[in-house]
Design an enzyme around this catalytic site. Structure first.
Site, PDB file in Angstrom:
ATOM      1  N   CYS A 135       8.587  -0.006  10.684  1.00  0.00           N
ATOM      2  CA  CYS A 135       9.574  -0.915  11.266  1.00  0.00           C
ATOM      3  C   CYS A 135       8.881  -2.211  11.657  1.00  0.00           C
ATOM      4  CB  CYS A 135      10.237  -0.274  12.486  1.00  0.00           C
ATOM      5  SG  CYS A 135      11.344  -1.400  13.384  1.00  0.00           S
TER       6      CYS A 135
ATOM      7  N   CYS B 221       0.826  -1.213   0.000  1.00  0.00           N
ATOM      8  CA  CYS B 221       0.000   0.000   0.000  1.00  0.00           C
ATOM      9  C   CYS B 221       0.857   1.260   0.000  1.00  0.00           C
ATOM     10  CB  CYS B 221      -0.945   0.003   1.204  1.00  0.00           C
ATOM     11  SG  CYS B 221      -0.120   0.300   2.796  1.00  0.00           S
TER      12      CYS B 221
ATOM     13  N   CYS C 161      13.015  24.156   3.710  1.00  0.00           N
ATOM     14  CA  CYS C 161      14.417  24.560   3.565  1.00  0.00           C
ATOM     15  C   CYS C 161      14.872  25.336   4.799  1.00  0.00           C
ATOM     16  CB  CYS C 161      14.579  25.417   2.319  1.00  0.00           C
ATOM     17  SG  CYS C 161      16.268  25.988   2.043  1.00  0.00           S
TER      18      CYS C 161
ATOM     19  N   CYS D 148       9.156  -2.921  15.812  1.00  0.00           N
ATOM     20  CA  CYS D 148       8.324  -2.243  16.811  1.00  0.00           C
ATOM     21  C   CYS D 148       6.994  -1.747  16.256  1.00  0.00           C
ATOM     22  CB  CYS D 148       9.095  -1.076  17.422  1.00  0.00           C
ATOM     23  SG  CYS D 148       9.564   0.212  16.230  1.00  0.00           S
TER      24      CYS D 148
END
Length: 519
Positions: free
Chosen positions: A266, A261, A319, A269
């Site tokens: 991670c 998708c 920026c 976890c």
């Protein structure tokens, strides 16, 4: 530093020089061809784990619901054939052992009867399960067969022989499924009986809608009970990721995965992807940030004063190159230093001066210096998080720029995709930089840490250059130059990210990183 590390950074410098030559100019067609090859590599992701993996990547597979059901059936059929049991009983055995087939086989071979009793599987094929009974009183509702017009009551018993009326059994299973969300351990209604109601019995009793919910819950337990699977945390996504990285490896491996998708997270976890920081470090960092929430709220303020004229400046883009509209002073939003100094070798915006902590003598001074150290890293962590959010706003601006390019030039829609690729790369690099400051906070100060910060600085500098370029106004006469510059910067930034992630992963493998806190 060992010879391998010296060799790596020597190659790194050579690659950087070569890339710098590309950025300085050359044949436009050749450079664009180079971008297509390198750009595809930078933006592609092998979800199947096939092909050559990079040092920081892990093998994983994305599975939809149909694939998960197919895998379950394959495991059940294998166990049923091996133990010569019904497929429904094989499924109960596998669920009891959390779909750890090797552990089930080992235990079953030692004592099959004990394993069956423990899992809730006892079958008496001579005992009818669903049976119209005469002269029967249900011990749950106390209705008897005499209360029925036919003089018979439909009853149900599992292999244990504990018989109840089918209406009570139906209501009991529906309550378990609908209200308690239970599926794997729906047991016999008799007190202290541990036998599990199998799938065929459930299907025989309940309405189709309840059975579908029951099956859906069983599919979810297949993923929830296994250490090799994790659901994609994206909203409304029903895909699961299979990854063979055990919890023991999470101190040296960052298992970043990407669902079909598009959601990256991670596997260890379940949080958003946080490479290059490992899960234990991320857990410590998040807890520290929550404990220092007031400090975090203060440091995340959106305004700062110009270092030259003290005018209030609001940051409205990703920026960090700021130009004061009042005095035209150019400075860095992160460290408030002069922007022109960021191109020199002595300026280190990303590095904290540990001497401030080491030279502190009294406890109050040490506490103040420790807070300053934390704020140094948190400020940069939070800034990249904020910049990533602001950079995401570039998507709408980028689409308008792409439409403008189509109308003002002869470029096609595909040819202006370099802007979108650049924004994708920029956002990805922001998130990587964000977690480098989490990792740097817990690293012990040594030569390896300085090399890590050198890679961090190079990626940060390249990211700022790309961010500044994307926020520039588009002029028709500068479009060819813009396209070349953005494509070159995109490739360069992507490669700097790969260098940082790969070297960090290699450092974990070599035991190169030392921490200032145990976990």
């Amino acid at each position: 530093m060992d010879e391998d590390s010296d060799a790596f950074y020597a190659d790194d410098d050579e690659e950087e020089d070569a890339e710098s030559d590309v950025m300085l100019g050359g044949d436009a067609d050749d450079d664009e061809a180079g971008f297509d090859a390198a750009g595809d590599e930078a933006f592609s992701h092998d979800t199947s784990g096939k092909g050559k993996r990079k040092a920081h990547e892990v093998e994983f597979t994305c599975l939809d619901l149909a694939a998960l059901q197919q895998q379950q059936k394959k495991e059940v059929d294998h166990v049923a054939g091996m133990f010569v049991v019904r497929d429904t009983d094989a499924a109960i055995l596998l669920r009891h052992f959390g779909w750890n087939k090797e552990r089930l086989i080992e235990r079953y071979m030692d004592d099959p009867d004990a394993v069956k009793i423990e899992a809730g599987v006892i079958d008496d094929p001579t005992r009818p399960r669903l049976l119209p009974s005469a002269d029967f009183t249900c011990s749950i509702c106390y209705l008897s067969s005499e209360d029925e017009n036919s003089g018979r009551m439909e009853t149900l018993a599992l292999g244990c022989g504990h018989r109840f009326c089918s209406d009570c059994y139906r209501h009991y299973i529906e309550q378990k499924v609908k209200e308690e969300g239970e599926s794997r351990r729906v047991q016999c209604m008799q007190e202290k009986c541990k036998l599990v109601v199998d799938e065929k019995t459930v299907k025989m009793l309940v309405a189709p809608a309840i059975y579908e919910k029951y099956k859906d819950l069983l599919d979810r337990t297949y993923v929830d009970d296994s250490q090799l699977f994790r659901w994609c945390p994206a909203p409304n996504c029903q895909n699961a990721i299979e990854c063979h990285v055990s919890s023991k490896k999470l101190k040296t491996v960052v298992p970043s995965v990407r669902c079909d998708c598009g959601n990256a997270f991670c596997f260890g976890c379940g949080q958003a992807a946080h490479a290059p920081a490992i899960c234990p470090v991320v857990k410590l960092w998040i807890k520290k940030c929550e404990d220092d929430s007031e400090t975090a709220n203060w440091i995340q303020a959106n305004t700062k004063e110009c270092p030259e004229c003290a005018s209030t400046i609001e940051k409205n883009g990703g920026c960090n190159h700021m130009t004061c509209k009042r005095c035209r002073y150019e400075w860095c939003w992160v460290c408030e230093g002069k922007w022109s100094d960021h191109g020199t070798s002595w300026f280190n915006c990303n590095r904290f001066d540990e001497k401030n902590v080491a030279n502190s003598k009294d406890n109050q001074a040490k506490s103040r210096a420790s807070l300053e150290r934390y704020l140094h890293y948190f400020n940069r962590f939070a800034n990249h998080e904020q910049s990533a959010k602001l950079d995401r706003d570039l998507y709408s601006k980028t689409e308008k720029k792409m439409e403008k390019l189509q109308h003002t030039t002869n470029l096609t829609w595909i040819e202006v995709q370099f802007l979108k690729k650049a924004v994708d790369t920029l956002t990805e690099c922001r998130m990587t930089l964000k977690w480098t400051y989490c990792m740097a906070f817990y690293l012990k100060r040594n030569n390896m840490t300085e090399l890590f910060e050198d890679n961090q600085r190079d990626l940060e500098s390249a990211t700022e250059n790309l961010s500044e370029q994307l926020e520039a106004e588009i002029e028709p006469e500068t479009i060819p130059t813009l396209r070349q510059k953005v494509t070159d910067l995109t490739v360069y930034v992507s490669r700097r990210r790969e260098i940082l992630l790969s070297d960090t992963a290699q450092g974990f493998e070599e035991g190169r990183w030392e921490w200032n806190q145990s976990f």
